[in-house]
Design a protein around this motif. Sequence first.
Motif, PDB file in Angstrom:
ATOM      1  N   LEU A  42       1.133  -1.306   0.372  1.00  0.00           N
ATOM      2  CA  LEU A  42      -0.698   0.044   0.282  1.00  0.00           C
ATOM      3  C   LEU A  42       1.004   1.333  -0.614  1.00  0.00           C
ATOM      4  O   LEU A  42       2.178   1.064   0.748  1.00  0.00           O
ATOM      5  CB  LEU A  42      -1.121   0.335   1.313  1.00  0.00           C
ATOM      6  CG  LEU A  42      -1.959  -0.947   1.248  1.00  0.00           C
ATOM      7  CD1 LEU A  42      -2.638  -0.977   2.358  1.00  0.00           C
ATOM      8  CD2 LEU A  42      -2.924  -1.107   0.330  1.00  0.00           C
ATOM      9  N   SER A  43       0.255   2.149  -0.577  1.00  0.00           N
ATOM     10  CA  SER A  43       0.935   3.200  -0.476  1.00  0.00           C
ATOM     11  C   SER A  43      -0.255   4.415   0.772  1.00  0.00           C
ATOM     12  O   SER A  43      -0.707   4.561   0.916  1.00  0.00           O
ATOM     13  CB  SER A  43       0.885   3.948  -2.101  1.00  0.00           C
ATOM     14  OG  SER A  43       1.556   5.878  -2.307  1.00  0.00           O
ATOM     15  N   ASP A  44       0.985   4.876   1.083  1.00  0.00           N
ATOM     16  CA  ASP A  44       0.364   5.600   2.372  1.00  0.00           C
ATOM     17  C   ASP A  44       1.134   7.182   2.796  1.00  0.00           C
ATOM     18  O   ASP A  44       1.814   7.438   3.903  1.00  0.00           O
ATOM     19  CB  ASP A  44       0.044   4.544   3.442  1.00  0.00           C
ATOM     20  CG  ASP A  44       0.195   5.187   5.148  1.00  0.00           C
ATOM     21  OD1 ASP A  44      -0.345   6.017   4.582  1.00  0.00           O
ATOM     22  OD2 ASP A  44       0.719   4.871   6.263  1.00  0.00           O
ATOM     23  N   PRO A  45       0.379   7.590   1.381  1.00  0.00           N
ATOM     24  CA  PRO A  45       0.692   9.725   2.243  1.00  0.00           C
ATOM     25  C   PRO A  45       0.919  10.136   3.224  1.00  0.00           C
ATOM     26  O   PRO A  45       1.429  10.678   3.624  1.00  0.00           O
ATOM     27  CB  PRO A  45       0.233   9.861   1.184  1.00  0.00           C
ATOM     28  CG  PRO A  45      -1.146   9.061   0.316  1.00  0.00           C
ATOM     29  CD  PRO A  45      -0.867   8.286   0.713  1.00  0.00           C
ATOM     30  N   ASP A  46      -0.078   9.221   4.021  1.00  0.00           N
ATOM     31  CA  ASP A  46      -0.550  10.196   5.387  1.00  0.00           C
ATOM     32  C   ASP A  46      -0.035   9.150   6.651  1.00  0.00           C
ATOM     33  O   ASP A  46      -0.287   9.690   7.690  1.00  0.00           O
ATOM     34  CB  ASP A  46      -2.509  10.215   5.338  1.00  0.00           C
ATOM     35  CG  ASP A  46      -2.624  11.038   4.341  1.00  0.00           C
ATOM     36  OD1 ASP A  46      -2.411  11.993   4.010  1.00  0.00           O
ATOM     37  OD2 ASP A  46      -4.297  11.035   4.704  1.00  0.00           O
ATOM     38  N   ASN A  47       0.652   8.740   6.611  1.00  0.00           N
ATOM     39  CA  ASN A  47       1.298   8.009   7.461  1.00  0.00           C
ATOM     40  C   ASN A  47       0.342   7.321   7.859  1.00  0.00           C
ATOM     41  O   ASN A  47       0.740   7.149  10.490  1.00  0.00           O
ATOM     42  CB  ASN A  47       2.355   8.771   8.584  1.00  0.00           C
ATOM     43  CG  ASN A  47       3.039   8.635   7.407  1.00  0.00           C
ATOM     44  OD1 ASN A  47       4.033   8.348   6.672  1.00  0.00           O
ATOM     45  ND2 ASN A  47       3.675  10.447   6.896  1.00  0.00           N
ATOM     46  N   GLY A  85      -2.825   1.235  -3.972  1.00  0.00           N
ATOM     47  CA  GLY A  85      -2.082  -0.394  -3.918  1.00  0.00           C
ATOM     48  C   GLY A  85      -3.471  -1.400  -3.674  1.00  0.00           C
ATOM     49  O   GLY A  85      -4.225  -1.235  -4.763  1.00  0.00           O
ATOM     50  N   HIS A  86      -2.679  -2.307  -3.657  1.00  0.00           N
ATOM     51  CA  HIS A  86      -3.471  -4.148  -3.547  1.00  0.00           C
ATOM     52  C   HIS A  86      -3.992  -5.177  -2.311  1.00  0.00           C
ATOM     53  O   HIS A  86      -3.766  -4.875  -1.369  1.00  0.00           O
ATOM     54  CB  HIS A  86      -2.687  -5.010  -4.555  1.00  0.00           C
ATOM     55  CG  HIS A  86      -2.677  -4.716  -6.246  1.00  0.00           C
ATOM     56  ND1 HIS A  86      -1.363  -3.570  -6.360  1.00  0.00           N
ATOM     57  CD2 HIS A  86      -3.291  -4.406  -6.670  1.00  0.00           C
ATOM     58  CE1 HIS A  86      -1.744  -2.782  -7.620  1.00  0.00           C
ATOM     59  NE2 HIS A  86      -2.531  -4.130  -8.572  1.00  0.00           N
ATOM     60  N   LEU A  87      -5.139  -5.374  -2.319  1.00  0.00           N
ATOM     61  CA  LEU A  87      -5.476  -6.397  -1.356  1.00  0.00           C
ATOM     62  C   LEU A  87      -4.434  -7.887  -1.800  1.00  0.00           C
ATOM     63  O   LEU A  87      -3.733  -7.716  -2.878  1.00  0.00           O
ATOM     64  CB  LEU A  87      -6.275  -6.567  -1.846  1.00  0.00           C
ATOM     65  CG  LEU A  87      -7.846  -5.413  -1.079  1.00  0.00           C
ATOM     66  CD1 LEU A  87      -9.030  -6.497  -1.068  1.00  0.00           C
ATOM     67  CD2 LEU A  87      -7.655  -4.990   0.469  1.00  0.00           C
ATOM     68  N   VAL A  88      -4.075  -8.199  -0.905  1.00  0.00           N
ATOM     69  CA  VAL A  88      -3.043  -9.289  -0.496  1.00  0.00           C
ATOM     70  C   VAL A  88      -3.864 -10.486  -0.247  1.00  0.00           C
ATOM     71  O   VAL A  88      -4.327 -10.678   0.689  1.00  0.00           O
ATOM     72  CB  VAL A  88      -1.619  -9.127   0.101  1.00  0.00           C
ATOM     73  CG1 VAL A  88      -0.919  -7.959  -0.599  1.00  0.00           C
ATOM     74  CG2 VAL A  88      -1.988  -9.205   1.798  1.00  0.00           C
ATOM     75  N   PRO A  89      -3.429 -11.972  -1.447  1.00  0.00           N
ATOM     76  CA  PRO A  89      -3.756 -13.169  -0.352  1.00  0.00           C
ATOM     77  C   PRO A  89      -3.897 -13.556   0.969  1.00  0.00           C
ATOM     78  O   PRO A  89      -5.084 -13.802   1.882  1.00  0.00           O
ATOM     79  CB  PRO A  89      -3.413 -14.185  -1.820  1.00  0.00           C
ATOM     80  CG  PRO A  89      -2.637 -13.700  -2.695  1.00  0.00           C
ATOM     81  CD  PRO A  89      -2.554 -12.373  -1.907  1.00  0.00           C
TER      82      PRO A  89
END
Length: 219
Positions: A42-47, A85-89
């Motif tokens: 995931l991209s998390d610009p707001d931390n 971003g993406h979900l993960v298995p």
Amino acid sequence: MEASTCTSFWGFFFCVSLTLTIIQLVCANSEGDALYTLRRTLSDPDNVLQSWDPTLVNPCTWFHVTCNQDNRVTRVDLGNSNLSGHLVPELGKLEHLQYLELYKNNIQGTIPSELGKLKNLISLDLYNNNITGTIPSSLGKLKNLVFLRLNDNRLTGPIPRELVKVTSLKVVDVSNNDLCGTIPITGPFERIPLDNFENNPRLEGPELLGLASYDTNCS
């Protein structure tokens, strides 16, 4: 004799307690690993995920994560967090998860079929993202699921008929996608308003009995 018996009993009790503690720690670490795998995609610009530290014993001290008394993850609350971003298995490893809240983000990619392993899941909220692909038929295994909100994404394909068997479902919203086929009318779908299926240009009205096979021809 009595002292020996007592010592043996408390020794056994200690071993059992230690074993249970180790099992809990291993499970907690496994769940922490699964969540950290999600964080890395995931991209998390707001931390908002800044506290997700994989070196901790378990993820129960992380913000936006709730655990039960056994330190097993029961909630992940990341709605409206400006994530992409993406979900993960690996999310399928959160055996005790009851609430997965990832709505109003910019999640892309598909819904992992492994979410069908979350047997305790009550609420799956992925609405208002950019999720593509189909709704996994494995979600039909979630016998405790009450809320399924997938609206406002870019999902395609039919509504899985396996969901008809999830009698606990109270809310299903798949509006504003690109689904096709027909709308189920049996099981929990008897009480779902048609508004929850609107704005799917290729989705037909409620199915007629014997015509459910129509869905197998859409993609």
